[in-house]
Design a protein around this motif. Structure first.
Motif, PDB file in Angstrom:
ATOM      1  N   SER A 124       5.140  -8.044  -2.581  1.00 41.05           N
ATOM      2  CA  SER A 124       5.615  -7.504  -3.855  1.00 41.05           C
ATOM      3  C   SER A 124       6.622  -6.393  -3.623  1.00 41.05           C
ATOM      4  O   SER A 124       6.360  -5.445  -2.875  1.00 41.05           O
ATOM      5  N   ASN A 125       7.782  -6.546  -4.252  1.00 37.36           N
ATOM      6  CA  ASN A 125       8.772  -5.482  -4.367  1.00 37.36           C
ATOM      7  C   ASN A 125       8.727  -5.063  -5.830  1.00 37.36           C
ATOM      8  O   ASN A 125       9.541  -5.496  -6.638  1.00 37.36           O
ATOM      9  N   PRO A 126       7.736  -4.241  -6.210  1.00 45.23           N
ATOM     10  CA  PRO A 126       7.475  -3.991  -7.632  1.00 45.23           C
ATOM     11  C   PRO A 126       8.464  -2.994  -8.226  1.00 45.23           C
ATOM     12  O   PRO A 126       9.245  -2.362  -7.499  1.00 45.23           O
ATOM     13  N   PRO A 127       8.438  -2.832  -9.532  1.00 46.67           N
ATOM     14  CA  PRO A 127       9.232  -1.760 -10.159  1.00 46.67           C
ATOM     15  C   PRO A 127       8.567  -0.421  -9.859  1.00 46.67           C
ATOM     16  O   PRO A 127       7.795   0.118 -10.661  1.00 46.67           O
ATOM     17  N   PHE A 128       8.884   0.141  -8.690  1.00 47.52           N
ATOM     18  CA  PHE A 128       8.119   1.275  -8.173  1.00 47.52           C
ATOM     19  C   PHE A 128       8.670   2.633  -8.560  1.00 47.52           C
ATOM     20  O   PHE A 128       8.105   3.673  -8.188  1.00 47.52           O
ATOM     21  N   VAL A 129       9.766   2.686  -9.301  1.00 41.72           N
ATOM     22  CA  VAL A 129      10.405   3.972  -9.586  1.00 41.72           C
ATOM     23  C   VAL A 129       9.491   4.828 -10.463  1.00 41.72           C
ATOM     24  O   VAL A 129       8.979   4.370 -11.485  1.00 41.72           O
TER      25      VAL A 129
ATOM     26  N   GLY B 213      -5.944 -12.393   5.677  1.00 39.68           N
ATOM     27  CA  GLY B 213      -4.670 -12.467   4.965  1.00 39.68           C
ATOM     28  C   GLY B 213      -3.957 -11.126   4.921  1.00 39.68           C
ATOM     29  O   GLY B 213      -4.574 -10.058   5.042  1.00 39.68           O
ATOM     30  N   TYR B 214      -2.630 -11.185   4.724  1.00 39.58           N
ATOM     31  CA  TYR B 214      -1.790  -9.989   4.692  1.00 39.58           C
ATOM     32  C   TYR B 214      -1.231  -9.749   3.298  1.00 39.58           C
ATOM     33  O   TYR B 214      -0.918 -10.697   2.576  1.00 39.58           O
ATOM     34  N   ALA B 215      -1.081  -8.474   2.955  1.00 44.40           N
ATOM     35  CA  ALA B 215      -0.371  -8.073   1.734  1.00 44.40           C
ATOM     36  C   ALA B 215       0.681  -7.043   2.118  1.00 44.40           C
ATOM     37  O   ALA B 215       0.391  -6.111   2.884  1.00 44.40           O
ATOM     38  N   HIS B 216       1.890  -7.227   1.610  1.00 49.65           N
ATOM     39  CA  HIS B 216       3.007  -6.331   1.923  1.00 49.65           C
ATOM     40  C   HIS B 216       3.612  -5.794   0.628  1.00 49.65           C
ATOM     41  O   HIS B 216       3.946  -6.575  -0.271  1.00 49.65           O
ATOM     42  N   PHE B 217       3.770  -4.475   0.535  1.00 46.04           N
ATOM     43  CA  PHE B 217       4.336  -3.851  -0.654  1.00 46.04           C
ATOM     44  C   PHE B 217       5.400  -2.832  -0.248  1.00 46.04           C
ATOM     45  O   PHE B 217       5.227  -2.107   0.733  1.00 46.04           O
ATOM     46  N   LEU B 218       6.460  -2.742  -1.031  1.00 48.27           N
ATOM     47  CA  LEU B 218       7.312  -1.560  -1.022  1.00 48.27           C
ATOM     48  C   LEU B 218       6.790  -0.642  -2.114  1.00 48.27           C
ATOM     49  O   LEU B 218       6.317  -1.111  -3.152  1.00 48.27           O
ATOM     50  N   ALA B 219       6.881   0.658  -1.894  1.00 54.33           N
ATOM     51  CA  ALA B 219       6.291   1.571  -2.876  1.00 54.33           C
ATOM     52  C   ALA B 219       6.963   2.935  -2.824  1.00 54.33           C
ATOM     53  O   ALA B 219       7.565   3.317  -1.817  1.00 54.33           O
ATOM     54  N   ASN B 220       6.855   3.644  -3.935  1.00 57.18           N
ATOM     55  CA  ASN B 220       7.119   5.077  -4.006  1.00 57.18           C
ATOM     56  C   ASN B 220       5.795   5.775  -4.249  1.00 57.18           C
ATOM     57  O   ASN B 220       4.902   5.204  -4.887  1.00 57.18           O
ATOM     58  N   TRP B 221       5.662   6.980  -3.728  1.00 61.27           N
ATOM     59  CA  TRP B 221       4.448   7.753  -3.978  1.00 61.27           C
ATOM     60  C   TRP B 221       4.791   9.224  -4.130  1.00 61.27           C
ATOM     61  O   TRP B 221       5.756   9.729  -3.570  1.00 61.27           O
ATOM     62  N   GLN B 222       3.982   9.894  -4.922  1.00 63.29           N
ATOM     63  CA  GLN B 222       4.202  11.307  -5.201  1.00 63.29           C
ATOM     64  C   GLN B 222       3.657  12.188  -4.070  1.00 63.29           C
ATOM     65  O   GLN B 222       2.609  11.892  -3.498  1.00 63.29           O
ATOM     66  N   HIS B 223       4.382  13.249  -3.770  1.00 64.40           N
ATOM     67  CA  HIS B 223       3.858  14.336  -2.957  1.00 64.40           C
ATOM     68  C   HIS B 223       3.451  15.425  -3.946  1.00 64.40           C
ATOM     69  O   HIS B 223       4.307  16.067  -4.564  1.00 64.40           O
ATOM     70  N   VAL B 224       2.153  15.591  -4.103  1.00 67.00           N
ATOM     71  CA  VAL B 224       1.617  16.462  -5.147  1.00 67.00           C
ATOM     72  C   VAL B 224       1.210  17.803  -4.554  1.00 67.00           C
ATOM     73  O   VAL B 224       0.631  17.863  -3.455  1.00 67.00           O
TER      74      VAL B 224
ATOM     75  N   GLY C  49       3.290   8.286 -13.266  1.00 64.97           N
ATOM     76  CA  GLY C  49       3.457   8.616 -11.859  1.00 64.97           C
ATOM     77  C   GLY C  49       3.558   7.394 -10.971  1.00 64.97           C
ATOM     78  O   GLY C  49       4.319   6.465 -11.246  1.00 64.97           O
ATOM     79  N   ASP C  50       2.760   7.375  -9.904  1.00 67.20           N
ATOM     80  CA  ASP C  50       2.780   6.249  -8.971  1.00 67.20           C
ATOM     81  C   ASP C  50       1.587   5.315  -9.196  1.00 67.20           C
ATOM     82  O   ASP C  50       1.159   4.590  -8.289  1.00 67.20           O
ATOM     83  N   ASP C  51       1.055   5.309 -10.424  1.00 64.82           N
ATOM     84  CA  ASP C  51      -0.145   4.513 -10.715  1.00 64.82           C
ATOM     85  C   ASP C  51       0.079   3.017 -10.544  1.00 64.82           C
ATOM     86  O   ASP C  51      -0.854   2.282 -10.184  1.00 64.82           O
ATOM     87  N   LEU C  52       1.289   2.527 -10.805  1.00 67.31           N
ATOM     88  CA  LEU C  52       1.522   1.090 -10.662  1.00 67.31           C
ATOM     89  C   LEU C  52       1.362   0.676  -9.191  1.00 67.31           C
ATOM     90  O   LEU C  52       0.673  -0.308  -8.891  1.00 67.31           O
ATOM     91  N   CYS C  53       1.973   1.420  -8.288  1.00 66.51           N
ATOM     92  CA  CYS C  53       1.849   1.087  -6.869  1.00 66.51           C
ATOM     93  C   CYS C  53       0.406   1.241  -6.407  1.00 66.51           C
ATOM     94  O   CYS C  53      -0.107   0.410  -5.647  1.00 66.51           O
ATOM     95  N   ARG C  54      -0.264   2.278  -6.868  1.00 65.31           N
ATOM     96  CA  ARG C  54      -1.668   2.477  -6.508  1.00 65.31           C
ATOM     97  C   ARG C  54      -2.522   1.298  -6.990  1.00 65.31           C
ATOM     98  O   ARG C  54      -3.351   0.766  -6.231  1.00 65.31           O
ATOM     99  N   SER C  55      -2.303   0.865  -8.218  1.00 64.12           N
ATOM    100  CA  SER C  55      -3.086  -0.245  -8.760  1.00 64.12           C
ATOM    101  C   SER C  55      -2.864  -1.520  -7.957  1.00 64.12           C
ATOM    102  O   SER C  55      -3.814  -2.258  -7.665  1.00 64.12           O
ATOM    103  N   LEU C  56      -1.619  -1.796  -7.602  1.00 66.41           N
ATOM    104  CA  LEU C  56      -1.320  -2.987  -6.817  1.00 66.41           C
ATOM    105  C   LEU C  56      -2.077  -2.983  -5.495  1.00 66.41           C
ATOM    106  O   LEU C  56      -2.690  -3.978  -5.104  1.00 66.41           O
ATOM    107  N   VAL C  57      -2.017  -1.862  -4.794  1.00 67.02           N
ATOM    108  CA  VAL C  57      -2.656  -1.774  -3.483  1.00 67.02           C
ATOM    109  C   VAL C  57      -4.169  -1.869  -3.626  1.00 67.02           C
ATOM    110  O   VAL C  57      -4.835  -2.608  -2.888  1.00 67.02           O
ATOM    111  N   GLN C  58      -4.735  -1.135  -4.580  1.00 62.17           N
ATOM    112  CA  GLN C  58      -6.183  -1.127  -4.728  1.00 62.17           C
ATOM    113  C   GLN C  58      -6.746  -2.491  -5.107  1.00 62.17           C
ATOM    114  O   GLN C  58      -7.846  -2.854  -4.694  1.00 62.17           O
ATOM    115  N   GLU C  59      -5.997  -3.257  -5.897  1.00 56.35           N
ATOM    116  CA  GLU C  59      -6.496  -4.546  -6.367  1.00 56.35           C
ATOM    117  C   GLU C  59      -6.193  -5.688  -5.401  1.00 56.35           C
ATOM    118  O   GLU C  59      -6.737  -6.791  -5.543  1.00 56.35           O
TER     119      GLU C  59
END
Length: 504
Positions: A234-239, A274-285, A255-265
């Motif tokens: 997945s190359n999700p809408p990570f912005v 099996g493998y899962a590959h994601f591009l993602a943005n994440w917050q430095h809080v 925030g980065d909840d979409l990327c977090r949800s993808l990875v967690q699920e």
């Protein structure tokens, strides 16, 4: 008329796509053909959305210059100029082309794209939205579908390419990941919230001569319910943005909840191994380590390798995506208001910076999965899919070997590893020794003299313990103490790929 409201070519006519593909190949409208026609400077300028060099290079006669102008540069081309090159009447009837006053225009971007084994593929996207096309036109419109870009090629390069029964491309866009997956997966499912994207994926696959995919509309994992796969990409809408103004990039969650949800699920939808590959943005809080934040995303039944490739402060990040949407060309007051909205969003969430990188999961039955989170902003050698596969195999090996088993094991120095000694000129001993890889991640790591000597003689013939005993005798050190303190360094060298188990 916006791009999102333009009619799409008929996706039901496989014969039309096949005829167009034959015509494009016959005219050498391929990645190699473009490079030869345009030359390297004009070719690379296209990737920066600069079209003037390509326009100059296609002033001449011939089929290829005409096709470049028509499908890549979105220029009008006289009907007569391509009548003997393309099945024009069929393309007009099926919607690939439009005609006015004897001039033809393409209705979609068609970009030649070279596959990993030299395949001639074509990525179809909205006008002006293919990297290497006219660039930037219509990106402000809701629902547009982008073509191939740096993010999509990065994801394709880091994906493990093993023969699999099933693959899922989540958020397929113009179908680039589905196209890659179709080469090694028996069944490919592609999903997207935007139904227009699914039609573009069908066009991309058809024009590239690839098998059809199972196309499903919906958000995140909703379209696949409880189904499982051997590969998920997945190359999700990570912005991370205030709101979801642009479907192609904005996730629509806080925030980065979409990327977090993808990875967690993802773990629930992966088959064992099996493998899962994601591009993602994440917050430095503020007040939170970003590594800990990402570790908390990883499913309990998955090994993970998370690599942060870049970090931007919140002003750099906001400016990047405001420019991406063309907001910098709007009224200055409107631009300032949008900029303020981004900074307000970051301030409310305590975000001080945003990281970008890739996340790879591997489903495992291990009682204690391995989670590696690291920062590596340095150049790497793509493709990295095989590097990723080997990384997880080494984690599995280390998990199965305690220190005693490690000392009894045999290792080999990986190919293309060199040693560098750093110190003052003329000094008797170096200040430190560095082992450096010239392939894959191109890592460099400091080692002490024992580590350097150990790695240098690892050819698989002697066990690690016997090598350490010999080193202890050479340096006058107690072999028992050396055996006690060295396994951690061996473990690190194996984890990073400098040393390989001889059995592998």
């Amino acid at each position: 008329m916006s791009n999102a409201s333009l009619p799409l070519p008929s996706s039901e006519r496989a014969d039309v796509a096949a005829a167009l593909r034959d015509a494009l190949l016959a005219a050498d409208f391929t990645a190699d053909g473009l490079l030869e026609l345009l030359g390297a400077p004009a070719y690379t300028a296209l990737a920066r959305s600069e079209t003037v060099p390509a326009l100059r290079a296609t002033r001449g006669d011939g089929a290829l210059p005409a096709l470049v102008r028509l499908f890549l540069l979105q220029e009008s081309v006289p009907h007569a100029r391509v009548a003997d090159v393309l099945p024009v009447d069929v393309l007009l009837e099926s919607g690939w082309l439009a005609e006015r006053d004897g001039e033809l225009r393409a209705t979609v971007d068609v970009r030649p794209y070279g596959g990993p084994s030299g395949e001639d593929w074509f990525i179809v996207s909205d006008l002006g939205c293919a990297v290497g096309g006219a660039g930037g036109i219509g990106k402000h419109e809701e629902g547009v579908v982008l073509g191939v870009g740096g993010a999509s090629t990065t994801l394709a390069g880091v994906t493990v390419r093993l023969p699999v029964a099933s693959a899922l491309d989540l958020g397929t866009g113009s179908g680039i990941q589905a196209l890659h997956a179709a080469q090694h997966a028996t069944r490919v499912t592609a999903t997207d919230l935007n139904p227009r994207a699914l039609r573009f994926t069908r066009l991309t696959l058809a024009l590239s001569g690839a098998p059809e995919a199972d196309l499903r509309e919906g958000s995140l994992f909703e379209p696949v319910a409880d189904e499982t796969y051997d590969l998920i990409v997945s190359n999700p809408p990570f912005v991370i943005s205030p709101g979801a103004r642009l479907t192609y990039r904005d996730g629509g969650m806080g925030g980065d909840d979409l990327c977090r949800s993808l990875v967690q699920e993802a773990g629930e939808h992966l088959n064992e191994g099996g493998y899962a590959h994601f591009l993602a943005n994440w917050q430095h809080v503020e007040g939170e380590e970003w590594q800990d934040r990402l570790r908390s995303w990883v499913p309990r039944d998955c090994d993970a390798w998370i690599v942060q490739r870049e970090v931007q402060d919140i002003t750099q990040y906001a400016e990047l995506w405001l420019r991406d949407a063309g907001d910098h060309r709007t009224d200055s007051a409107e631009y300032a208001a949008r900029y303020d909205a981004w900074l307000d969003e970051f301030e409310a969430r305590g975000t001080r910076a945003v990281g970008f990188g890739w996340i790879t999961l591997r489903k495992t039955a291990a009682a204690e999965p391995s989670v590696t989170v690291e920062e590596w902003p340095h150049p790497v050698e793509q493709p990295l899919g095989e590097t990723a596969r080997e990384f997880f195999e080494r984690q599995e090996y280390l998990r199965a070997h305690d220190d005693a088993a490690l000392l009894a094991a045999h290792f080999k120095l990986a190919d293309e590893v060199v040693q560098e000694q750093v110190g003052l000129p003329g000094a008797e001993d170096p200040e430190h020794v560095v082992l450096r890889q010239n392939r894959g991640m191109r890592r460099a790591t400091k080692v002490d003299t024992v580590g350097a000597g150990f790695a240098g003689v690892c050819d698989g013939s002697l066990s690690a313990g016997r090598i350490l005993d010999a080193i202890a005798q050479l340096v006058g050190e107690d072999p028992v103490l050396l055996r006690d303190r060295t396994p951690a360094q061996i473990r690190l060298l194996v984890q990073q790929g400098f040393l390989l188990p001889a059995s592998a």
